[in-house]
Design an enzyme around this catalytic site. Structure first.
Site, PDB file in Angstrom:
ATOM      1  N   SER A   5      25.341   4.985  34.099  1.00  0.00           N
ATOM      2  CA  SER A   5      25.210   5.217  32.659  1.00  0.00           C
ATOM      3  C   SER A   5      24.856   3.897  32.001  1.00  0.00           C
ATOM      4  CB  SER A   5      26.528   5.729  32.103  1.00  0.00           C
ATOM      5  OG  SER A   5      27.512   4.728  32.251  1.00  0.00           O
ATOM      6  N   LYS A   6      24.468   3.975  30.763  1.00  0.00           N
ATOM      7  CA  LYS A   6      24.082   2.780  30.017  1.00  0.00           C
ATOM      8  C   LYS A   6      25.200   1.731  30.063  1.00  0.00           C
ATOM      9  CE  LYS A   6      21.440   0.605  26.962  1.00  0.00           C
ATOM     10  NZ  LYS A   6      20.537  -0.309  27.611  1.00  0.00           N
ATOM     11  N   ARG A   7      26.426   2.209  29.974  1.00  0.00           N
ATOM     12  CA  ARG A   7      27.544   1.255  29.985  1.00  0.00           C
ATOM     13  C   ARG A   7      27.795   0.675  31.367  1.00  0.00           C
ATOM     14  NH1 ARG A   7      33.054   3.036  28.251  1.00  0.00           N
ATOM     15  NH2 ARG A   7      33.748   0.938  28.707  1.00  0.00           N
ATOM     16  N   GLU A  42      18.201  -7.390  30.330  1.00  0.00           N
ATOM     17  CA  GLU A  42      19.549  -7.472  29.750  1.00  0.00           C
ATOM     18  C   GLU A  42      20.509  -8.271  30.631  1.00  0.00           C
ATOM     19  OE1 GLU A  42      20.969  -3.709  27.474  1.00  0.00           O
ATOM     20  OE2 GLU A  42      19.245  -3.095  28.685  1.00  0.00           O
TER      21      GLU A  42
END
Ligand code: GLU
Length: 430
Positions: A198-200, A208
């Site tokens: 997931s993004k997290r 990033e």
């Protein structure tokens, strides 16, 4: 000659999964000595963006990987049309409403996957499929086959999520009379809980990670461990070393779990293994890119700060969170830290300041000796003085060793900050 390709679609940034595919292709071909093709699969004109392409190229370079050829599918539409026409001429495809459909001639397909071993495909979901859309763009499976053939790719290394495309592509190879390459499907990268990233947790772009202060070598080393290991217990393996020992046949079949903790550990190992001079250069570059450093700060001072934190940080961004007090005086005492200042030690700190002022050599051993001596002479336990002094010098209750911190900050800054502490006490109620 071995020829492999990494084929990102610039419809999104380069993520962990893509970067790992790129790395494994690169290692495979650099070990055997062959050519590495970077193929930009930008057939979807609407969704392909320059911003994504730039990030992908920049991230591959930042990771320290390189390519021998680069091709853009958007410049090759004519080739796909020519091959589609050939299939039409041979009765293997047909046109309907401006699109071209390919008719699968299905028979059982067996492949010997370099990672997964024998795989048998016994059926296909559809009897036919669009290969050229009515807007003239090719579909993925078709352009992939045409290009893998034209570019001389003899080993296709890609994520397991493409395994269902493989039988379709093989049937297209056969229809076109092309030699079928070898395949190696890499295991999926899963979250620690076993689900999708997931993004997290992990599904962030390589840019990033760079922004967050991971070192390229460390991130690469971590990617290497996602589905592969050298067979002993080693986990810190440089790219040079990996190039010598990487064996695609030893890639795991089962999904690889992504762990931020593990990544942080690998990164901290790389940080620790750097010399102070090298690490300070890297850290300074990073902190400058974040506009974090005051303009007039000197290199030697950055080196000292880096030395103070080297063993504690797991990524360079930790320096922004923890070392701000080394570069700026304007911090407030944290709410929690203020509790340490409840007892007014104004007079005692004045004594300490006098002692510091009179010291000629301001190194950590002498500082510690004098500090303890002052505490003793004032009938204080050293720690009763350590805690408020730390809050005064850093704004926080915890941090690196106090005496090292004092040495790094230097006498002038230390006295100024202790002065501020005394003012704080003078202004607060007794
Ligand atoms: N463009 C495809 C992707 O990004 C490439 C798949 C392949 O390697 O065949 O998933």
């Amino acid at each position: 000659m071995v020829k492999v390709r990494f084929a990102p679609s610039p419809t999104g940034y380069l993520h962990i999964g893509g970067a790992r595919t790129c790395l494994f292709n690169w290692l495979y071909v650099r070990r055997l000595g062959g050519k590495f093709v970077l193929r930009i699969e930008d057939t979807d004109i609407e969704r392909s963006k320059k911003e994504f392409l730039d990030e992908i190229l920049e991230s591959i370079k930042w990771l320290g990987l390189d390519w021998d050829e680069i091709h853009y599918q958007s410049q090759r539409f004519q080739l796909y049309h020519d091959y589609a026409q050939k299939l039409i001429d041979e009765g293997k495809a047909y046109k309907k409403e401006g699109a071209v459909f390919f008719k699968y001639q299905f028979s059982e397909i067996k492949i010997d996957d370099l990672v997964r071993g024998k795989i048998v495909f016994t059926e296909l979901p559809k009897p036919e499929e669009v290969i050229i859309k009515s807007d003239n763009s090719p579909t993925y499976n078709f352009s992939c086959v045409v290009d893998d053939y034209l570019m001389g790719i003899n080993c296709v290394i890609r994520g397991e999520d493409h395994i269902s495309n493989t039988p379709k592509q093989i049937l297209m190879y056969k229809a076109l009379g092309f030699k079928i390459p070898q395949f190696a499907h890499l295991p999926l990268i899963l979250s620690a809980a076993g689900g999708r990233l997931s993004k997290r947790f992990g599904a962030t772009s390589i840019r990033e990670y760079r922004d967050d202060g991971y070192l390229a070598e460390a991130l690469l080393n971590y990617l290497l461990l996602l589905g592969w290991s050298p067979g002993d217990n080693r986990e810190i393996i440089s790219l040079e070393e990996a190039k010598k020992i990487f064996d695609i046949k030893k890639v795991n079949k089962t999904g690889a779990a992504f762990s931020v903790d593990k990544l942080n550990w690998v990164n901290s190992e790389y940080i620790k293994s750097k010399s102070i001079t090298d690490l300070a250069k890297i850290a300074a570059g990073y902190l400058r890119s974040k506009n974090f450093l005051p303009p007039d700060v000197d290199t030697r001072y950055i080196e000292r700060v880096v030395e103070l934190f080297k063993e504690r940080i797991s990524k360079l961004s930790d320096l922004m969170a923890w070392a701000r007090f080394c570069f700026y005086d304007d911090y407030a005492y944290g709410e929690d830290a203020k509790k340490v200042l409840e007892k007014n030690l104004n007079r005692q700190v004045q004594v300490l300041m006098e002692r510091f002022s009179s010291m000629d050599s301001f190194d950590k051993d002498t500082i510690e000796k004098e500090f303890r001596d002052v505490a003793r002479s004032l009938s204080l336990k050293a720690r009763d003085l350590v805690h408020p002094v730390r809050v005064s010098l850093t704004g926080e209750k915890v941090g690196p060793g106090l005496f090292e911190t004092i040495e790094v900050l230097g006498k002038k800054r230390v006295l100024k900050r202790l002065e501020r502490l005394c003012k704080y006490w003078a202004g607060s109620k007794e």
